[in-house]
Design an enzyme around this catalytic site. Sequence first.
Site, PDB file in Angstrom:
ATOM      1  N   ASN A  10       0.815  -1.168   0.053  1.00 30.80           N
ATOM      2  CA  ASN A  10       0.009  -0.152   0.026  1.00 30.80           C
ATOM      3  C   ASN A  10       0.929   1.234  -0.035  1.00 30.80           C
ATOM      4  OD1 ASN A  10      -2.253   1.547  -0.110  1.00 30.80           O
ATOM      5  ND2 ASN A  10      -2.649   1.578   2.146  1.00 30.80           N
ATOM      6  N   GLU A  36       1.509  -3.196  -5.139  1.00 26.69           N
ATOM      7  CA  GLU A  36       1.149  -1.669  -4.898  1.00 26.69           C
ATOM      8  C   GLU A  36       2.460  -0.905  -4.301  1.00 26.69           C
ATOM      9  OE1 GLU A  36      -3.187   0.366  -3.752  1.00 26.69           O
ATOM     10  OE2 GLU A  36      -2.598  -1.657  -2.641  1.00 26.69           O
ATOM     11  N   ASP A 149      -1.335 -10.140  -4.061  1.00 23.62           N
ATOM     12  CA  ASP A 149      -2.614  -9.559  -3.708  1.00 23.62           C
ATOM     13  C   ASP A 149      -3.351 -10.070  -4.744  1.00 23.62           C
ATOM     14  OD1 ASP A 149      -5.248  -8.518  -3.019  1.00 23.62           O
ATOM     15  OD2 ASP A 149      -4.085  -6.541  -2.821  1.00 23.62           O
ATOM     16  N   ASN A 151      -6.955 -10.371  -4.749  1.00 23.74           N
ATOM     17  CA  ASN A 151      -8.311  -9.409  -4.491  1.00 23.74           C
ATOM     18  C   ASN A 151      -9.460 -10.576  -4.461  1.00 23.74           C
ATOM     19  OD1 ASN A 151      -7.997  -6.683  -3.709  1.00 23.74           O
ATOM     20  ND2 ASN A 151      -6.923  -6.351  -5.501  1.00 23.74           N
ATOM     21  N   HIS A 247      -2.557  -4.592   4.698  1.00 22.85           N
ATOM     22  CA  HIS A 247      -2.240  -5.950   4.415  1.00 22.85           C
ATOM     23  C   HIS A 247      -1.238  -6.816   5.445  1.00 22.85           C
ATOM     24  CE1 HIS A 247      -4.253  -6.516   0.370  1.00 22.85           C
ATOM     25  NE2 HIS A 247      -4.155  -5.257   0.474  1.00 22.85           N
TER      26      HIS A 247
END
Length: 260
Positions: A10, A36, A149, A151, A247
């Site tokens: 993130n 990310e 990730d 999702n 995360h």
Amino acid sequence: MFRVISLNANGIRSAKTKGFFEWFLTQDADVLCIQELKAQDADISEAIREIGGYKSYFHCAEKKGYSGCGLWCRQEPKEVRYGFGSKEFDPEGRYMEADFGNIKVISTYFPSGSSSEVRQEAKYRFLDEMIKHMDELFTCGKEVIMCGDMNIAHKEIDLKNWKGNQKNSGFLPEERQWMTDTLEQHGWVDVFRRLDKRPERYTWWSQRGQARAKNVGWRIDYHLTTPGIAGKAVATDIYVGEKFSDHAPVIVDYNVNIED
């Protein structure tokens, strides 16, 4: 032993300020997969690039402050691939692959569909393209570790409030079926779940409503692997001792060595 760690950071610069790399250097990992990045190549400092002597590689999104994947490798790969050949999604920086000869390690960031119907439709297109690529990887003659990730929370055990999320992106029937098909028809293995069948083991928590403190989370970060190396996975963990991101890092130890 071959240790691979994956984290949706993130924002790699944000994770660094929260002590992520100090923790990482205590882990004796062979490969770190980050998703990310939220950074352009010029934004990534030498302090991040050259941490602990690792070789680092980045696939940044064309859009600033968005998406992006990275790899940090203790041993220099024989080859690094940026993107998986998608005209639509490679500009978003969603795939990096390091080839170590007998093993490929991939850092990938699947789209989220939570922001709009348009992005959910894009997510479905991504899943359609990705499974075709995964079929090619599966038959490439090497063991493959695909981290990232994704999702998608696969089953009810993989999120706290599964009843209330059946119509929400990340737990939609079509997404869950994609994961089921990937495992049952295409042969991939969800390594964490093979080794750890306990409930309430999550990798992402909303930033709202003290979700992390209450462990109201989702398991949406994976190591999906080919069967041979899945059988060599001996230990796994989700590290929740510190907060580097929304995360948590997923760690897997494989009882294999990469080729010299």
